[in-house]
Write a protein that holds these residues in place. Structure first.
Motif, short mmCIF file in Angstrom:
data_model
loop_
_atom_site.label_atom_id
_atom_site.label_comp_id
_atom_site.label_asym_id
_atom_site.label_seq_id
_atom_site.Cartn_x
_atom_site.Cartn_y
_atom_site.Cartn_z
N ASP A 175 7.08 3.48 -8.16
CA ASP A 175 6.17 2.84 -7.23
C ASP A 175 5.05 2.08 -7.95
OD1 ASP A 175 5.80 2.68 -4.26
OD2 ASP A 175 3.78 3.25 -4.87
N VAL A 176 4.37 1.22 -7.18
CA VAL A 176 3.30 0.41 -7.77
C VAL A 176 1.94 0.73 -7.16
CG1 VAL A 176 4.82 -1.50 -8.36
CG2 VAL A 176 3.77 -1.46 -6.10
N TYR A 177 1.90 1.66 -6.24
CA TYR A 177 0.64 2.03 -5.60
C TYR A 177 0.28 3.48 -5.91
CZ TYR A 177 1.20 -2.14 -2.67
OH TYR A 177 1.34 -3.43 -2.22
N GLU A 178 -1.01 3.72 -6.13
CA GLU A 178 -1.48 5.10 -6.24
C GLU A 178 -1.57 5.72 -4.85
OE1 GLU A 178 -4.94 5.83 -8.69
OE2 GLU A 178 -4.72 3.86 -9.65
N VAL A 179 -1.48 7.07 -4.81
CA VAL A 179 -1.62 7.77 -3.54
C VAL A 179 -3.07 7.73 -3.10
CG1 VAL A 179 -1.29 9.97 -2.33
CG2 VAL A 179 0.28 9.32 -4.18
N ASP A 180 -3.31 7.37 -1.83
CA ASP A 180 -4.70 7.32 -1.37
C ASP A 180 -5.24 8.74 -1.21
OD1 ASP A 180 -4.78 8.24 1.62
OD2 ASP A 180 -3.06 6.88 1.52
N GLU A 181 -6.55 8.86 -1.18
CA GLU A 181 -7.23 10.16 -1.20
C GLU A 181 -6.88 11.05 0.00
OE1 GLU A 181 -9.06 11.75 -3.46
OE2 GLU A 181 -8.58 10.12 -4.83
N VAL A 182 -6.64 10.44 1.15
CA VAL A 182 -6.34 11.23 2.36
C VAL A 182 -5.04 12.01 2.17
CG1 VAL A 182 -5.88 11.17 4.83
CG2 VAL A 182 -7.56 9.60 3.83
N ILE A 183 -3.99 11.31 1.72
CA ILE A 183 -2.70 11.97 1.48
C ILE A 183 -2.79 12.90 0.27
CG2 ILE A 183 -0.31 11.60 0.75
CD1 ILE A 183 -0.65 11.03 3.61
N LEU A 184 -3.48 12.46 -0.79
CA LEU A 184 -3.56 13.26 -2.01
C LEU A 184 -4.19 14.62 -1.73
CD1 LEU A 184 -2.99 13.30 -5.01
CD2 LEU A 184 -5.24 12.30 -5.42
N LYS A 185 -5.15 14.66 -0.83
CA LYS A 185 -5.79 15.93 -0.47
C LYS A 185 -4.76 16.91 0.09
CE LYS A 185 -9.61 17.82 2.29
NZ LYS A 185 -10.70 17.51 3.25
N ASN A 186 -3.85 16.42 0.92
CA ASN A 186 -2.79 17.27 1.46
C ASN A 186 -1.78 17.67 0.39
OD1 ASN A 186 -3.79 17.35 4.02
ND2 ASN A 186 -2.01 16.47 5.01
N LEU A 187 -1.44 16.72 -0.49
CA LEU A 187 -0.48 17.01 -1.55
C LEU A 187 -1.01 18.08 -2.50
CD1 LEU A 187 0.95 13.49 -2.51
CD2 LEU A 187 1.93 15.21 -0.98
N ASP A 244 7.02 -6.46 6.35
CA ASP A 244 7.46 -7.55 5.49
C ASP A 244 7.05 -7.33 4.05
OD1 ASP A 244 8.55 -8.85 7.66
OD2 ASP A 244 6.71 -9.98 8.11
N GLU A 245 6.09 -6.42 3.84
CA GLU A 245 5.65 -6.11 2.48
C GLU A 245 6.59 -5.07 1.88
OE1 GLU A 245 1.49 -5.12 2.12
OE2 GLU A 245 1.00 -6.27 3.92
N LYS A 246 7.57 -5.56 1.10
CA LYS A 246 8.61 -4.67 0.56
C LYS A 246 8.03 -3.58 -0.32
CE LYS A 246 12.96 -4.65 -1.99
NZ LYS A 246 13.96 -5.45 -2.74
N GLU A 247 7.09 -3.96 -1.18
CA GLU A 247 6.52 -2.97 -2.10
C GLU A 247 5.80 -1.86 -1.33
OE1 GLU A 247 4.07 -5.07 -4.84
OE2 GLU A 247 5.74 -5.58 -6.19
N ARG A 248 5.09 -2.25 -0.27
CA ARG A 248 4.37 -1.26 0.52
C ARG A 248 5.35 -0.35 1.26
NH1 ARG A 248 -0.44 0.83 -0.51
NH2 ARG A 248 -1.47 1.63 1.35
N SER A 249 6.45 -0.94 1.73
CA SER A 249 7.47 -0.13 2.42
C SER A 249 8.08 0.89 1.47
CB SER A 249 8.56 -1.04 2.99
OG SER A 249 8.03 -1.90 3.97
N ASN A 250 8.34 0.45 0.23
CA ASN A 250 8.88 1.37 -0.78
C ASN A 250 7.89 2.50 -1.07
OD1 ASN A 250 11.26 -0.03 -1.06
ND2 ASN A 250 10.56 -1.22 -2.84
N TYR A 251 6.61 2.16 -1.11
CA TYR A 251 5.57 3.16 -1.34
C TYR A 251 5.67 4.28 -0.31
CZ TYR A 251 0.89 5.21 -0.70
OH TYR A 251 -0.16 6.07 -0.52
N PHE A 252 5.79 3.93 0.97
CA PHE A 252 5.86 4.93 2.02
C PHE A 252 7.15 5.75 1.91
CE2 PHE A 252 2.98 1.88 4.34
CZ PHE A 252 1.87 2.70 4.30
#
Length: 293
Positions: A175-187, A244-252
């Motif tokens: 992936d090319v995106y870091e996990v945002d803080e909201v999700i990271l807190k749960n992880l 339409d943002e392929k990279e963002r879709s892959n991130y999810f």
């Protein structure tokens, strides 16, 4: 025991318990030269007592080790050796999980690659348990086959946890995106819960602490709640982004995989403690491997 025999025994113990991948690693662990390790191991490798990737033929080793004064024969020691192997394997897998999560938390590709490399050792460990159990059963004809297979099943479960650690680590690589803080807190909470579940499940199997089943079920409930919460947050974030943002879709997609990996590690921990209950309560078990049932 001569100094040479003692060093050889130390090398063989290192192979049995420390799971080294190379002779350099053996030398480093024991504080001796690689040349000396090679000198002592070479005859054993040629005759097949020690196999490369470093595994020991226990049946042949038992004959060799009679010259070691403090050696306890495999047939007499039962599964003490395998218990130690499983204990070391569990610690290794927990370290692998920690490294995988640290890679995600720090968004560190080097840590992710290290976590993936650790999986080679995990796979080597499960093979050592399997071959050791087979050897012990062949040496001691009084071994209960159905009970012996439970050792292999726990090793297989730990290997599966290692595979899911790989899924977590690959998030950083793919992936090319870091996990945002909201999700990271749960992880963070899922990771902490998963570590507790693995630890409790292995205590149940190795030390007979089957009363930990209630604690593990409580952890499992927390894990499912965290999973649902995480999925809802991800779904909300997806709705706010363009498909339409392929990279963002892959991130999810990869993020869903990380959440699912933690949940599966929890499920596998439940399977381990169920095996522990069967083992310590002497509940009859089919000798057909789980993959064929």
């Amino acid at each position: 025991m001569s100094k040479k025999n003692k060093t050889l025994k130390d090398i063989l113990d290192c192979i049995l318990y420390e799971n080294p991948s190379t002779q350099d690693e053996i030398a480093e662990k024991l504080g001796i030269t690689r040349r000396y390790v090679t000198q002592l191991l070479q005859p054993l490798v040629k005759e097949g007592t020690v196999k490369r990737a470093y595994m020991i033929d226990l049946k042949v080793y038992e004959k060799l080790a009679e010259s070691f004064g403090d050696y306890v024969p495999v047939s007499d020691s039962g599964y003490i050796l395998v218990n130690d192997m499983l204990s070391n394997m569990a610690k290794h897998v927990q370290s692998q999980l920690q490294e995988s999560f640290d890679a995600v938390q720090d968004y560190d590709e080097n840590k992710a690659n290290l976590a993936l490399e650790m999986d080679y050792t995990t796979n080597n460990m499960v093979e050592k348990v399997r071959t050791s159990v087979e050897t012990i059963v062949s040496i001691n004809q009084h071994s209960e086959l159905s009970k012996s297979m439970l050792y292999n099943e726990v090793a297989y479960d730990l290997e599966r946890i290692g595979d899911y650690c790989g899924h977590i680590a690959k998030f950083v690589i793919e992936d090319v995106y870091e996990v945002d803080e909201v999700i990271l807190k749960n992880l963070k909470k899922m990771h902490k819960t998963a570590q507790k579940m693995i630890r409790s499940a292995m205590l149940a199997f190795l030390e007979g602490k089957t009363n930990l089943k209630d604690d593990i079920m409580d952890f499992e409930e927390s894990m499912h709640m965290l999973q649902n919460k995480s999925i809802n947050i991800i779904a909300t974030q997806m709705a706010e982004n363009s498909f339409d943002e392929k990279e963002r879709s892959n991130y999810f997609m990869y993020l869903f995989r990380v959440v699912k990996a933690f949940e599966r590690i929890g499920d596998i921990s439940i399977e381990i403690i169920d095996v522990a209950i069967e083992f310590h309560n002497n509940i009859p078990r089919s000798t057909t491997p789980r993959t064929f049932r």
